[in-house]
Scaffold this motif. Structure first.
Motif, PDB file in Angstrom:
ATOM      1  N   LYS A  45      30.206 -26.804  -2.001  1.00  0.00           N
ATOM      2  CA  LYS A  45      31.132 -26.559  -0.893  1.00  0.00           C
ATOM      3  C   LYS A  45      32.401 -25.911  -1.422  1.00  0.00           C
ATOM      4  O   LYS A  45      32.978 -25.023  -0.765  1.00  0.00           O
ATOM      5  CB  LYS A  45      31.457 -27.870  -0.179  1.00  0.00           C
ATOM      6  CG  LYS A  45      32.272 -27.690   1.081  1.00  0.00           C
ATOM      7  CD  LYS A  45      32.450 -29.008   1.820  1.00  0.00           C
ATOM      8  CE  LYS A  45      33.251 -28.809   3.112  1.00  0.00           C
ATOM      9  NZ  LYS A  45      33.400 -30.086   3.856  1.00  0.00           N
ATOM     10  N   ILE A  46      32.855 -26.369  -2.580  1.00  0.00           N
ATOM     11  CA  ILE A  46      33.920 -25.675  -3.310  1.00  0.00           C
ATOM     12  C   ILE A  46      33.231 -24.848  -4.383  1.00  0.00           C
ATOM     13  O   ILE A  46      32.523 -25.392  -5.243  1.00  0.00           O
ATOM     14  CB  ILE A  46      34.913 -26.664  -3.949  1.00  0.00           C
ATOM     15  CG1 ILE A  46      35.667 -27.432  -2.868  1.00  0.00           C
ATOM     16  CG2 ILE A  46      35.903 -25.926  -4.842  1.00  0.00           C
ATOM     17  CD1 ILE A  46      36.624 -28.475  -3.419  1.00  0.00           C
ATOM     18  N   CYS A  47      33.406 -23.554  -4.340  1.00  0.00           N
ATOM     19  CA  CYS A  47      32.663 -22.679  -5.264  1.00  0.00           C
ATOM     20  C   CYS A  47      33.570 -21.580  -5.793  1.00  0.00           C
ATOM     21  O   CYS A  47      34.766 -21.531  -5.492  1.00  0.00           O
ATOM     22  CB  CYS A  47      31.449 -22.077  -4.559  1.00  0.00           C
ATOM     23  SG  CYS A  47      31.894 -21.107  -3.085  1.00  0.00           S
ATOM     24  N   GLY A  48      32.989 -20.708  -6.582  1.00  0.00           N
ATOM     25  CA  GLY A  48      33.737 -19.617  -7.165  1.00  0.00           C
ATOM     26  C   GLY A  48      34.148 -18.584  -6.135  1.00  0.00           C
ATOM     27  O   GLY A  48      33.707 -18.621  -4.980  1.00  0.00           O
ATOM     28  N   SER A  49      34.960 -17.651  -6.537  1.00  0.00           N
ATOM     29  CA  SER A  49      35.528 -16.652  -5.623  1.00  0.00           C
ATOM     30  C   SER A  49      34.474 -15.742  -5.002  1.00  0.00           C
ATOM     31  O   SER A  49      34.703 -15.150  -3.949  1.00  0.00           O
ATOM     32  CB  SER A  49      36.559 -15.800  -6.370  1.00  0.00           C
ATOM     33  OG  SER A  49      35.976 -15.234  -7.532  1.00  0.00           O
ATOM     34  N   GLN A  50      33.308 -15.656  -5.636  1.00  0.00           N
ATOM     35  CA  GLN A  50      32.244 -14.806  -5.116  1.00  0.00           C
ATOM     36  C   GLN A  50      31.071 -15.622  -4.572  1.00  0.00           C
ATOM     37  O   GLN A  50      29.974 -15.113  -4.383  1.00  0.00           O
ATOM     38  CB  GLN A  50      31.775 -13.846  -6.214  1.00  0.00           C
ATOM     39  CG  GLN A  50      32.885 -12.908  -6.685  1.00  0.00           C
ATOM     40  CD  GLN A  50      32.441 -11.978  -7.803  1.00  0.00           C
ATOM     41  OE1 GLN A  50      31.301 -11.512  -7.810  1.00  0.00           O
ATOM     42  NE2 GLN A  50      33.341 -11.703  -8.739  1.00  0.00           N
TER      43      GLN A  50
END
Length: 251
Positions: A135-140
């Motif tokens: 749910k919280i992930c990298g910018s891409q």
């Protein structure tokens, strides 16, 4: 009078230590077959066995005298009740409150701090679960596979100990790395194996003024920018752990 008594206790302990320091452990166990039981404590499934130290009943007695002279019991009570026992900063040492299971209030400056601590722990748990779930992930949109913890001293030793102690329960999908040294070879050796799109940095500093930590954090930001190319993307890969949010936001 109290200081004089404490000094006398320490002198007694020093003298006694010089007398027993040449004793051999095998002889001590031979002379007292019940030594293991006598010099050990078991509580809640944990065994603290100090029988294999050069210590005897007289030493224990002197140590108890020292504890009494220093009012160890009173200080312990003050610690758990939230009194400001940290004299250098005039602050309470509230790490015990973070582990308290009961709902007994801990009052600091007229306010029970337990509700706020419990709320923060819930937020921390949710943050971790959101990382693991993606749910919280990298910018891409990539799921984080590596977490790099940047800190020094107490901001690093505690997390390192926890990770080592709980290594058997670690999620295999995420690898934890620690950067604790200002020598750039430390952070370089960590970053050379990582994918910026899948890497999250935790920057830990109580005041967010620790120069070594800020220097390594700057290197991490430069590495992210060189790989992600967009400053707005870089922000999604950085998390501050601090007691000074204003300083963290400035940096």
């Amino acid at each position: 009078m109290k200081t004089t008594k404490i000094k006398k206790n320490w002198e007694d302990l020093t003298q006694h230590a010089s007398k027993i320091k040449e004793l051999h452990m095998r002889d001590m166990f031979r002379q007292d077959p019940a030594r293991s039981e006598k010099f050990s404590i078991e509580l809640d499934g944990l065994l603290f066995d100090y029988s294999r130290n050069i210590i005897d009943e007289k030493a224990i007695s002197i140590l108890c005298d020292i504890a009494e002279s220093c009012d160890l019991a009173g200080t312990r009570t003050a610690l758990f009740s939230g009194e400001k026992i940290n004299s250098t900063e005039n602050r309470a040492a509230l790490h015990t409150a973070c582990r308290q299971k009961s709902d007994e209030p801990i009052i600091l400056d007229g306010t029970n701090v337990l509700p706020e601590i419990r709320q923060t722990l819930v937020k921390m748990r949710k943050f971790c679960e959101d990382i693991h779930s993606g749910k919280i992930c990298g910018s891409q949109g990539d799921i984080f596979t590596d977490v790099v913890h940047i800190g020094i001293g107490g901001s690093s030793l505690g997390p390192q100990m926890a990770c080592e102690a709980l290594s058997k329960f670690q999620c295999s999908d995420i690898q934890i790395h620690f950067v604790t040294n200002l020598d750039t070879s430390n952070i370089d050796s960590v970053l050379e194996t990582l994918d910026a799109r899948r890497t999250l940095f935790l920057i830990a500093s109580k005041t967010f003024t620790t120069q070594e930590t800020l220097a390594n954090a700057s290197l991490a930001q430069q590495w992210l920018l060189s790989n992600l190319l967009d400053p707005e993307m870089v922000k999604k890969h950085l998390v501050a752990i601090t007691g000074n949010s204003k300083n963290a936001q400035k940096n």
